[in-house]
Scaffold this motif. Structure first.
Motif, PDB file in Angstrom:
ATOM      1  N   GLU A 144      -2.240  -2.037  -6.406  1.00 13.09           N
ATOM      2  CA  GLU A 144      -2.089  -2.870  -5.461  1.00 13.09           C
ATOM      3  C   GLU A 144      -3.150  -4.356  -5.904  1.00 13.09           C
ATOM      4  O   GLU A 144      -2.746  -5.255  -5.784  1.00 13.09           O
ATOM      5  CB  GLU A 144      -2.806  -2.488  -3.946  1.00 13.09           C
ATOM      6  CG  GLU A 144      -2.359  -3.591  -2.837  1.00 13.09           C
ATOM      7  CD  GLU A 144      -2.882  -2.872  -1.524  1.00 13.09           C
ATOM      8  OE1 GLU A 144      -2.723  -3.693  -0.531  1.00 13.09           O
ATOM      9  OE2 GLU A 144      -3.008  -1.754  -1.392  1.00 13.09           O
ATOM     10  N   ARG A 157      -5.502   7.403   2.374  1.00 13.95           N
ATOM     11  CA  ARG A 157      -5.800   6.420   1.471  1.00 13.95           C
ATOM     12  C   ARG A 157      -4.568   5.588   1.206  1.00 13.95           C
ATOM     13  O   ARG A 157      -4.235   4.196   1.053  1.00 13.95           O
ATOM     14  CB  ARG A 157      -6.150   6.762   0.145  1.00 13.95           C
ATOM     15  CG  ARG A 157      -6.589   5.808  -1.010  1.00 13.95           C
ATOM     16  CD  ARG A 157      -6.854   6.482  -1.969  1.00 13.95           C
ATOM     17  NE  ARG A 157      -7.719   5.579  -2.906  1.00 13.95           N
ATOM     18  CZ  ARG A 157      -8.001   5.872  -4.342  1.00 13.95           C
ATOM     19  NH1 ARG A 157      -8.280   7.100  -4.735  1.00 13.95           N
ATOM     20  NH2 ARG A 157      -8.581   4.872  -5.162  1.00 13.95           N
ATOM     21  N   PHE A 158      -3.145   6.113   1.164  1.00 11.07           N
ATOM     22  CA  PHE A 158      -2.126   5.442   0.919  1.00 11.07           C
ATOM     23  C   PHE A 158      -0.934   5.829   2.116  1.00 11.07           C
ATOM     24  O   PHE A 158       0.293   5.667   1.810  1.00 11.07           O
ATOM     25  CB  PHE A 158      -1.457   6.244  -0.346  1.00 11.07           C
ATOM     26  CG  PHE A 158      -2.339   5.627  -1.625  1.00 11.07           C
ATOM     27  CD1 PHE A 158      -2.438   4.403  -1.888  1.00 11.07           C
ATOM     28  CD2 PHE A 158      -2.895   6.487  -2.333  1.00 11.07           C
ATOM     29  CE1 PHE A 158      -3.244   3.913  -3.010  1.00 11.07           C
ATOM     30  CE2 PHE A 158      -3.612   6.265  -3.458  1.00 11.07           C
ATOM     31  CZ  PHE A 158      -3.936   4.888  -3.804  1.00 11.07           C
ATOM     32  N   ARG A 173       0.904  -1.156  -0.004  1.00 12.70           N
ATOM     33  CA  ARG A 173       0.135   0.095  -0.117  1.00 12.70           C
ATOM     34  C   ARG A 173       0.884   1.315   0.113  1.00 12.70           C
ATOM     35  O   ARG A 173       0.695   2.134  -0.614  1.00 12.70           O
ATOM     36  CB  ARG A 173      -0.782   0.028   1.315  1.00 12.70           C
ATOM     37  CG  ARG A 173      -1.647   1.416   1.433  1.00 12.70           C
ATOM     38  CD  ARG A 173      -2.327   0.997   2.863  1.00 12.70           C
ATOM     39  NE  ARG A 173      -2.934   2.370   3.223  1.00 12.70           N
ATOM     40  CZ  ARG A 173      -3.213   2.624   4.378  1.00 12.70           C
ATOM     41  NH1 ARG A 173      -2.978   1.949   5.535  1.00 12.70           N
ATOM     42  NH2 ARG A 173      -3.822   3.974   4.682  1.00 12.70           N
ATOM     43  N   GLU A 174       1.984   1.305   0.681  1.00 13.18           N
ATOM     44  CA  GLU A 174       2.711   2.412   0.803  1.00 13.18           C
ATOM     45  C   GLU A 174       3.443   2.703  -0.351  1.00 13.18           C
ATOM     46  O   GLU A 174       3.930   3.745  -0.875  1.00 13.18           O
ATOM     47  CB  GLU A 174       3.557   2.131   2.075  1.00 13.18           C
ATOM     48  CG  GLU A 174       3.180   2.495   3.502  1.00 13.18           C
ATOM     49  CD  GLU A 174       3.966   1.990   4.580  1.00 13.18           C
ATOM     50  OE1 GLU A 174       4.002   2.347   5.832  1.00 13.18           O
ATOM     51  OE2 GLU A 174       5.066   1.293   4.162  1.00 13.18           O
TER      52      GLU A 174
END
Length: 743
Positions: free
Chosen positions: A319, A39-40, A4-5
Motif C-alpha cells: 500500500e 491487518r488486511f 488495503r483489501e
C-alpha cells in the motif's frame, strides 16, 4: 476492493501452525491469527496450516490428523471470511513434496526415487492420490518440487529433483500436473472437488547453485538455462500448471524473485502463462540487499511478476509502495485478479468448507501406490557374484547396517511424524517375505554418522556365520527436535544424522566413516555381501562398487520401501529401476552428468573422469538384446517433422522383466555447439523369456527441437544420429540411425 483489501490478497505472511492451538474440545484461533486478519481485513493465503514436523513443532499431540484436519481448516476459513468485508476465503497452501506433509498423510518415495521409476503413468496416479488427501483435509494448493535439475549431488535438495536430465524431468512434471489438477484443472476450468492447484517449484536454475550449496548463486549462461533448467517448467506450463514458485537463487546477477525478464518476459509473454507466481519463503525480503529496504523490495518483486508472497515483510508494505509511486495500482490489480481467479476456479466462493464434503481416499490405496513407486525405483547397479535374487540354497542371512531395521531414514525431508508401527524396514520385509526355514539375523553394526564402531564386532560375527550378508547403508534427511532451523525452515549447520535435505549440503560424497569401516569389515569375512544404499543423493562408495557381490540403490523409498527392497532381493519382484542421475566415483570428479557438451572430454591423471554408473543404467534379473534402430524416413522437414523410429527388443534371459528403451539424439551438423547425447524419448516394455517386440517411437517437434542461437526452441536444419539403448553409456556405442532435417 479497497487498496488495503487488495494488498491483503497478495500476502501469505503467517506460518499456519501459529494460527491455531489445540484444546480439549478441538481447536481455537490464536491471537496471531486475529492480528493477521485484522491487518488486511481478511487473508489472501495461509501456508502450512496442516504442516507437521520438527521445524513447526507440530506432532500428533498438538496437530490435526486425518479425522480432524477438515475441522481445523474450516475453523480458520470461517474466521477469515467473517473478518473479510466481502467474504473472501483464503487459499490454504500446503507442502506436498512426496505426498501430503501432514499427520496421517501418505508418504511417497522422494522425487529422485520417482525419477528412478521412469514411470510417469504410475506417478500420475500417486499425485492424484496426494491431491485427494489434500482436498479432503481442507487444503487447496499443493507446493511440489519438480523444476530443479540435479546437476551437483552435493546439494542437499538433490532428493527433491527428478534427476539430471531435462526430458525425464519434463515428462514427470507433466504427470504431476495432470495427477494433482485433473483434466478440468489443467485446461483452465474449475477444479474437481478432489483436485488441487499445483505450485511448481523452483523457477529457475536452483539445481545449479555453485558448490552444491543451498540458495547460492547459479552461474548459468542463457543457453544452459534454456537447454537444461527450463524444459521441465515449460512442460509444466503447457500441461496447465496453476502456479509456479520463483526460486531463491539469482541467474546472472538477477534474483529470480526480482527478475522481470524471467517472470514476465519469458514465463508470461513468451510462454503465455496466465497463472499465479508465488515467491519462495522470505525471498522477497532478500531483495532488500539490492533495493535498500523491504518496501522497495516488495515493489521490485511485484513489478517483476510475483503475485503472492511467502512470509515476507516486503509485500505487507505494498500500500505504501503504491502511494510512493513505486508500484502502479493496475499492476497490483492484475496480481490480485490472478489470486482471486484461482479461488474461483477452486470453487471456494461457493464451497469454502471441507467438513462432510469429501471422503478421504483409502489409506490402503495410498500404501499400495507408495509401495509400487518404491518397488519401481529399486535399481540393481551390479551383480558380479550372481547372488541375486537370493538363491534357494541360502539358509542364513545377516541383515546389517544403520538403515537395516529402521524406517526413519527411508522417508526423506519434508515428512510429517509417523505413527508408531507405520511402514516396514528392510529387516521387517525380509523376515515377513523370506521362505520358511530361512534364518534372518540382525546387527546394526555402526552408527549412520561419525566413527563409532562398537557394534561392528557383532556384525562381523553374524556375517561370518551366514550364507549372505545384506548391508543397508546410506544417508538421512530425518529432522529431529534437536535440529536447528533458519527462518525459512532449512536445517542449520551440522546436525546429528541429518546428511541430506534442505540445508544439509555436503562438500564430499562419502558416507559416514563408520559405514565405510563396516563395509570393509563385512566384505573381509568372505561372505557374499549385497549392499543396499538408502539415500537422497548418489553417494560415492567405491568400496561397494569394487567389493560388494551386488549393489542396489533404493533412494529414499518411503515408509514401505523396506518391503519393496526385500521383494527385489528375494526375487518376488524384478529390479526395474533405472538411474535418474549419474553415480560419481568421487566429489572431485564433479560434474559427471551425461549430457555435457560434445568436446574433447579429457580424463584426469589421478582418476577416471567417467562415473561409476551412467544415467539410465539399471540391470534386470534377465537380459535384453536391442536391434538397430530403423527410421520411417531418413529425412524430415523443419515444418512437418514426423518420423517414426522402430527397434526390436528381445528378452534373451530366463525370467520375465521390464526394460526401459531410451532414445537419445546426438547432433552432428547443428547451428550451436551440441551435447554428447540428449535423451528425447523413452518407453517401457514388459517381455516374457524369449519374447521379442518391436517398439515404435514417434519423433516429432518435441523430440527433434533444439534451442537455437536466438534462444528460441524450434526444429532447425541439421543432421543428427538416433541412438537407442538401455543407458546413456550404452548409447555411446550403439549403432545409430542418421536423420537429416531440411529447412
Amino acid at each position: 476492493m479497497t487498496l488495503r483489501e487488495k494488498v491483503g490478497q497478495l500476502n501469505q505472511r503467517m506460518y499456519g501452525w501459529d494460527a491455531y492451538r489445540r484444546t480439549p474440545d478441538g481447536f481455537e484461533p490464536t491471537e496471531a491469527l486475529y492480528a493477521e486478519t485484522e491487518r488486511f481485513a481478511g487473508l489472501g493465503a495461509l501456508y502450512g496450516l496442516l504442516r507437521a514436523d520438527a521445524w513447526s513443532g507440530v506432532d500428533h499431540a498438538t496437530g490435526a490428523g486425518a479425522a480432524d484436519g477438515p475441522v481445523l481448516a474450516d475453523m480458520v476459513q470461517r474466521h477469515v471470511m467473517e473478518r473479510s468485508r466481502l467474504g473472501i476465503p483464503a487459499l490454504l497452501v500446503e507442502e506436498v513434496p512426496h505426498g501430503l506433509m501432514a499427520l496421517d498423510g501418505t508418504v511417497l518415495p522422494v522425487n529422485l526415487a520417482v525419477g528412478a521409476t521412469w514411470n510417469p503413468e504410475l506417478y500420475e496416479q500417486a499425485a492424484a492420490h496426494a491431491a485427494a488427501e489434500l482436498r479432503a483435509r481442507g487444503g487447496h494448493v499443493a507446493l511440489v518440487s519438480a523444476l530443479d535439475i540435479a546437476r551437483d549431488p552435493r546439494w542437499g535438495r538433490t532428493e527433491e529433483c527428478f534427476g539430471e536430465d531435462p526430458h525425464l524431468a519434463a515428462r514427470l512434471t507433466e504427470a504431476l500436473v495432470r495427477g494433482v489438477q485433473g483434466e478440468l484443472g489443467c485446461t483452465g476450468g474449475q477444479f474437481a472437488d478432489d483436485k488441487a492447484a499445483v505450485v511448481l517449484k523452483h523457477f529457475a536454475g536452483q539445481g545449479a547453485t555453485v558448490g552444491g550449496r543451498n540458495s547460492a548463486e547459479s552461474e548459468l549462461g542463457p543457453r544452459e538455462l534454456h537447454e537444461i533448467h527450463l524444459p521441465a517448467a515449460r512442460a509444466g506450463v503447457r500441461a496447465g500448471a496453476a502456479a509456479v514458485m520463483a526460486a531463491y537463487n539469482e541467474v546472472d546477477g538477477v534474483p529470480c524473485a526480482g527478475n522481470q525478464a524471467l517472470l514476465d518476459g519469458l514465463l508470461r509473454r513468451r510462454w503465455g502463462f496466465d497463472g499465479l507466481v508465488m515467491a519462495d519463503g522470505l525471498a522477497v525480503d532478500r531483495l532488500a540487499r539490492i533495493t535498500g529496504d523491504t518496501v522497495s523490495a516488495g515493489a521490485l518483486a511485484l513489478n517483476s511478476g510475483v503475485d503472492l508472497s511467502l512470509w515476507d515483510d516486503g509485500f505487507t508494505h505494498l500500500e505504501e509502495a503504491v502511494e510512493r509511486g513505486l508500484v502502479r495500482e493496475d499492476v497490483l490489480d492484475a496480481a490480485v485478479a490472478r489470486v482471486l481467479r484461482l479461488k474461483f476456479r477452486l470453487g471456494l466462493f461457493e464451497q469454502p468448507y471441507a467438513t462432510g464434503r469429501l471422503t478421504a481416499p483409502s489409506e490402503a490405496r495410498g500404501r499400495e501406490l507408495s509401495t509400487a513407486l518404491a518397488r519401481g525405483a529399486v535399481t540393481l547397479l551390479h551383480d558380479h557374484g550372481g547372488v541375486l535374487p537370493v538363491r534357494p540354497t541360502v539358509s542364513r542371512i545377516a541383515v546389517l547396517g544403520p538403515h537395516a531395521a529402521t524406517t526413519a531414514h527411508q522417508l526423506g525431508d519434508y515428512t510429517a511424524p509417523q505413527r508408531p508401527g507405520t511402514g516396514a524396514s528392510v529387516l521387517d520385509g525380509l523376515r515377513r517375505l523370506a521362505p520358511p526355514g530361512v534364518d534372518i539375523r540382525h546387527a546394526r553394526g555402526c552408527a549412520l554418522t561419525g566413527d563409532d564402531l562398537s557394534g561392528t564386532p557383532a556384525a562381523i560375527a553374524l556375517a561370518g556365520s551366514s550364507d549372505l550378508a545384506v548391508l543397508v547403508l546410506g544417508g538421512s534427511s530425518a529432522r529431529t527436535p534437536e535440529t536447528d532451523f533458519s527462518a525459512n525452515g532449512a536445517a542449520l549447520g551440522p546436525v546429528s544424522e541429518m546428511t541430506c535435505g534442505e540445508g544439509a549440503d555436503l562438500a564430499g560424497l562419502r558416507l559416514g566413516r563408520a559405514q565405510h569401516a563396516l563395509l570393509d569389515a563385512v566384505a573381509a569375512t568372505g561372505t557374499p555381501t549385497v549392499v543396499v544404499l538408502v539415500q537422497g543423493r548418489p553417494h560415492a562408495v567405491p568400496e561397494a562398487v569394487d567389493r560388494a557381490a551386488a549393489l542396489l540403490t533404493a533412494w529414499y523409498p518411503g515408509p514401505w520401501g523396506g518391503e519393496a527392497i526385500a521383494e527385489v532381493l528375494l526375487g518376488l519382484a524384478e529390479p526395474v529401476g533405472r538411474l535418474p542421475v549419474s553415480v560419481p566415483r568421487s566429489a572431485a570428479q564433479l560434474p559427471v552428468h551425461y549430457n555435457h557438451k560434445d568436446t574433447e572430454y579429457g580424463s584426469y591423471v589421478d582418476e577416471s573422469a567417467e562415473p561409476s554408473y551412467s544415467f539410465g543404467h539399471g540391470l534386470s534379473y534377465t537380459r535384453f538384446e536391442y536391434g538397430s534402430p530403423r527410421l520411417s524416413n531418413d529425412t524430415a522437414n523443419t515444418r512437418t517433422c514426423a518420423v517414426t523410429c522402430e527397434i526390436d527388443v528381445t528378452n534373451a534371459g530366463e525370467r520375465s522383466g521390464r526394460t526401459v528403451v531410451q532414445l537419445y539424439i546426438r547432433r552432428l551438423l547443428t547451428p550451436t555447439w551440441p551435447r554428447t547425447l540428449e535423451l528425447r524419448a523413452f518407453r517401457s516394455a514388459e517381455l516374457a523369456p524369449g519374447e521379442s517386440r518391436t517398439i515404435a517411437i514417434p519423433l516429432g517437434a518435441d523430440q527433434l527441437a533444439q534451442v537455437g542461437a536466438d534462444l528460441e526452441t524450434a526444429v532447425l536444419p541439421g543432421t543428427l544420429e538416433i541412438r537407442v539403448a538401455e543407458s546413456a553409456r550404452a548409447a555411446l556405442t550403439a549403432v545409430p540411425a542418421v536423420l537429416s532435417i531440411e529447412g
